[in-house]
Design an enzyme around this catalytic site. Sequence first.
Site, mmCIF file in Angstrom:
data_model
loop_
_atom_site.group_PDB
_atom_site.id
_atom_site.type_symbol
_atom_site.label_atom_id
_atom_site.label_comp_id
_atom_site.label_asym_id
_atom_site.label_seq_id
_atom_site.Cartn_x
_atom_site.Cartn_y
_atom_site.Cartn_z
ATOM 1 N N GLN A 127 0.851 -1.191 0.000
ATOM 2 C CA GLN A 127 0.000 0.000 0.000
ATOM 3 C C GLN A 127 0.889 1.244 0.000
ATOM 4 O OE1 GLN A 127 -2.437 0.273 3.471
ATOM 5 N NE2 GLN A 127 -3.367 2.216 2.905
ATOM 6 N N SER A 130 0.878 6.503 2.589
ATOM 7 C CA SER A 130 1.500 7.447 3.521
ATOM 8 C C SER A 130 2.767 8.065 2.949
ATOM 9 C CB SER A 130 1.831 6.741 4.840
ATOM 10 O OG SER A 130 0.655 6.349 5.505
ATOM 11 N N GLU A 245 -9.015 -1.938 5.826
ATOM 12 C CA GLU A 245 -7.831 -2.012 6.669
ATOM 13 C C GLU A 245 -8.188 -1.832 8.127
ATOM 14 O OE1 GLU A 245 -3.354 -0.105 6.864
ATOM 15 O OE2 GLU A 245 -5.014 1.220 6.372
ATOM 16 N N ASN A 371 -4.901 7.195 16.104
ATOM 17 C CA ASN A 371 -6.093 7.179 16.944
ATOM 18 C C ASN A 371 -6.615 8.578 17.249
ATOM 19 O OD1 ASN A 371 -5.871 4.439 16.929
ATOM 20 N ND2 ASN A 371 -5.465 4.193 19.115
ATOM 21 N N GLU A 372 -5.696 9.541 17.394
ATOM 22 C CA GLU A 372 -6.141 10.904 17.682
ATOM 23 C C GLU A 372 -6.971 11.468 16.531
ATOM 24 O OE1 GLU A 372 -2.578 9.853 19.999
ATOM 25 O OE2 GLU A 372 -3.085 9.755 17.865
#
Length: 390
Positions: A127, A130, A245, A371-372
């Site tokens: 993938q 990012s 994902e 997570n934030e």
Amino acid sequence: MGPDATPELDTFRARVRAFVARHSPGPKPHAGVRAPAPALLPALRAWTAKLYDAGLLGIDWPPEYGGRPDAHPLEASIVAEEIARARTWAPIGAASLASAAVIGHGTPDQRTRFLPRIRSCADIWCQLFSEPEAGSDLAALRTRAVRDGEVFVVTGQKVWTTNGQHADMGYLLARTDPDAPRHRGVTAFALDMRSPGVDVRPLREITGTTDFNEVFLDGVRVPAANVIGEVNGGWRVAMSSLGHERSGVAARGAELLAVLDDLVALAAETGALDDSATRQTLGELAARVQVNAALTGVARSRLLHGTEQPADALLGKIFFSELNHDLADFGLRLQGTDGLLVEGDPGAVADGWWQDAHLYARAYTIAGGANEVLRTQIAERGLGLPREAR
């Protein structure tokens, strides 16, 4: 009674469990989504092909590509759970994301080219989303793809690419219209990782292993026929894939039950189980493992009834990743000064498995969106709260 507690699904689960016990390539030495040693790749390719041939992967694919239209919608998650419960290797790479993109948005030619090679594991996918300045804020990606006749010329850098060093194909996002709004000028591509100009550089992580990679793209020529979906329509393709994902990360909750058992055994072995504070912490962790299972059950029930909520996968991913970290952290603390010993050190508990799991656990809180950031998405999309001022 959970949504998967039916005689038919119980029979299916038993069949999957027996298949995994008979054909799996053996236990993984480390926790998490890890890149295998190159010598293990032939066995993992064969294992993946067997799972597809047995109808245990690609269950929801179109029938002409091996899917089963009569399959129960929970069968895929049962397969993932049984692989995790056996603590063996899941198929490596991003094939589930890539196949979802190709099936949902690709052309008939792309399906014919890519899906059979995914089934046989002739191609391992990675993938390529990012970037150094575009991780959780994926819309900030700066890798450029400029059209030149029947090809796009791609230049940029990707990072945190799991299994990039083993990948044959890449599921790539690149910016094709720099003047469009951030979410509207992005295109999805299928990239041959052997193309001239692709440079994969493994990263050595705090665990001592190289599971992630940097990928540099220097004038890489990608055929226009490899555009997945519409030009400048890659954001929609990507979001549908990221749902897979995040669900996959949360589905690894099956591993937590086994880790909890190991944690109780470790507490007994070290004598810590005689301490009331230790027992209280274990009780709290056990309760959270059950809550994680309940969250999974709710998500499954909504899937069955067509009432999925935008926050379901996000909540599951956050809860799992933070619980996974706390289990590994407590396993480390139970060892006292022996917690300083790592894999290969004489006397290391479980050959340093807990130490490695603790170091890797932070990756789960970032993978699929930090997570934030996901908490903000839950607030805005799940609860309908006002958007944060930008």
